[in-house]
Design a protein around this motif. Structure first.
Motif, PDB file in Angstrom:
ATOM      1  N   THR A  31       0.840  -1.202   0.000  1.00  0.00           N
ATOM      2  CA  THR A  31       0.000   0.000   0.000  1.00  0.00           C
ATOM      3  C   THR A  31       0.874   1.251   0.000  1.00  0.00           C
ATOM      4  OG1 THR A  31      -1.798  -1.147   1.129  1.00  0.00           O
ATOM      5  CG2 THR A  31      -1.778   1.267   1.291  1.00  0.00           C
ATOM      6  N   ASN A  32       1.923   1.239   0.822  1.00  0.00           N
ATOM      7  CA  ASN A  32       2.852   2.366   0.862  1.00  0.00           C
ATOM      8  C   ASN A  32       3.578   2.526  -0.471  1.00  0.00           C
ATOM      9  OD1 ASN A  32       2.087   2.972   3.480  1.00  0.00           O
ATOM     10  ND2 ASN A  32       3.761   1.824   4.409  1.00  0.00           N
ATOM     11  N   LEU A  33       3.944   1.408  -1.098  1.00  0.00           N
ATOM     12  CA  LEU A  33       4.551   1.457  -2.425  1.00  0.00           C
ATOM     13  C   LEU A  33       3.564   2.078  -3.420  1.00  0.00           C
ATOM     14  CD1 LEU A  33       7.174   0.554  -3.956  1.00  0.00           C
ATOM     15  CD2 LEU A  33       5.918  -1.498  -4.568  1.00  0.00           C
ATOM     16  N   GLY A  34       2.290   1.704  -3.298  1.00  0.00           N
ATOM     17  CA  GLY A  34       1.260   2.272  -4.158  1.00  0.00           C
ATOM     18  C   GLY A  34       1.139   3.780  -3.996  1.00  0.00           C
ATOM     19  N   GLY A  35       1.340   4.282  -2.778  1.00  0.00           N
ATOM     20  CA  GLY A  35       1.312   5.728  -2.545  1.00  0.00           C
ATOM     21  C   GLY A  35       2.424   6.446  -3.279  1.00  0.00           C
ATOM     22  N   VAL A  36       3.597   5.821  -3.348  1.00  0.00           N
ATOM     23  CA  VAL A  36       4.717   6.407  -4.089  1.00  0.00           C
ATOM     24  C   VAL A  36       4.402   6.383  -5.583  1.00  0.00           C
ATOM     25  CG1 VAL A  36       7.179   6.224  -4.628  1.00  0.00           C
ATOM     26  CG2 VAL A  36       6.378   5.757  -2.295  1.00  0.00           C
ATOM     27  N   LEU A  37       3.891   5.251  -6.053  1.00  0.00           N
ATOM     28  CA  LEU A  37       3.503   5.152  -7.464  1.00  0.00           C
ATOM     29  C   LEU A  37       2.478   6.226  -7.821  1.00  0.00           C
ATOM     30  CD1 LEU A  37       3.156   1.287  -7.678  1.00  0.00           C
ATOM     31  CD2 LEU A  37       4.698   2.651  -9.109  1.00  0.00           C
ATOM     32  N   GLU A  38       1.477   6.382  -6.990  1.00  0.00           N
ATOM     33  CA  GLU A  38       0.423   7.366  -7.249  1.00  0.00           C
ATOM     34  C   GLU A  38       0.983   8.783  -7.306  1.00  0.00           C
ATOM     35  OE1 GLU A  38      -3.652   9.028  -5.169  1.00  0.00           O
ATOM     36  OE2 GLU A  38      -2.941   7.030  -4.634  1.00  0.00           O
ATOM     37  N   ALA A  39       1.903   9.098  -6.396  1.00  0.00           N
ATOM     38  CA  ALA A  39       2.512  10.429  -6.380  1.00  0.00           C
ATOM     39  C   ALA A  39       3.267  10.719  -7.676  1.00  0.00           C
ATOM     40  CB  ALA A  39       3.443  10.565  -5.176  1.00  0.00           C
ATOM     41  N   ALA A  40       3.719   9.664  -8.343  1.00  0.00           N
ATOM     42  CA  ALA A  40       4.454   9.809  -9.601  1.00  0.00           C
ATOM     43  C   ALA A  40       3.555   9.680 -10.824  1.00  0.00           C
ATOM     44  CB  ALA A  40       5.572   8.764  -9.673  1.00  0.00           C
ATOM     45  N   GLY A  41       2.258   9.449 -10.592  1.00  0.00           N
ATOM     46  CA  GLY A  41       1.343   9.274 -11.716  1.00  0.00           C
ATOM     47  C   GLY A  41       1.418   7.897 -12.339  1.00  0.00           C
ATOM     48  N   CYS A  42       1.838   6.918 -11.567  1.00  0.00           N
ATOM     49  CA  CYS A  42       1.982   5.541 -12.040  1.00  0.00           C
ATOM     50  C   CYS A  42       1.068   4.615 -11.241  1.00  0.00           C
ATOM     51  CB  CYS A  42       3.426   5.059 -11.865  1.00  0.00           C
ATOM     52  SG  CYS A  42       4.654   5.945 -12.810  1.00  0.00           S
TER      53      CYS A  42
END
Length: 132
Positions: free
Chosen positions: A56-67
């Protein structure tokens, strides 16, 4: 050229330790390892829940990058007591990546991580959509 990425309102936590959540460079997003620590800074004790929170935390980083998770091309996971928790991790990983094509994956056993009760750290590389 490199652009740094931070999930919303978490930049100070990363800067306190002198690293970025992710760096965009050469058409890829290189993400720092994520762990199962919640917003209050506590390690989740249940292994499966800790592994889910790391993703989930990895997903937050992805989302912040538009991925998103579909953009990940490579994953490295670091496991404390890999044999004890491997099935729980594999189950969570399968829920995150349910269908092919799957990303590359390397699993590494380690003695310990940054916090005493952490069982997993997962880092990844994603292809940026603008470079596909």
């Amino acid at each position: 050229m490199r652009d740094v990425i931070f999930p919303s309102d978490k930049q100070a936590k990363y800067e306190a330790y002198g690293y970025s959540a992710a760096v965009k460079s050469g058409g890829f997003l290189f993400m720092s390892g994520q762990v199962g620590i919640n917003a209050s800074g506590s390690v989740i004790s249940d292994p499966a829940a800790q592994f889910q929170l790391a993703f989930t935390n990895l997903g937050g980083v992805l989302e912040a990058a538009g991925c998103g998770f579909d953009d990940i091309v490579d994953i490295t996971s670091f496991h404390v007591d890999m044999y004890e928790h491997f099935n729980a991790f594999a189950s969570v990983k399968q829920s995150v990546f349910p269908n092919p094509p799957f990303p590359n994956w390397t699993a590494i056993g380690v003695v310990c991580l940054a916090e005493p009760d952490l069982l997993l750290e997962v880092k990844a590389i994603a292809k940026l959509a603008s470079f596909t």
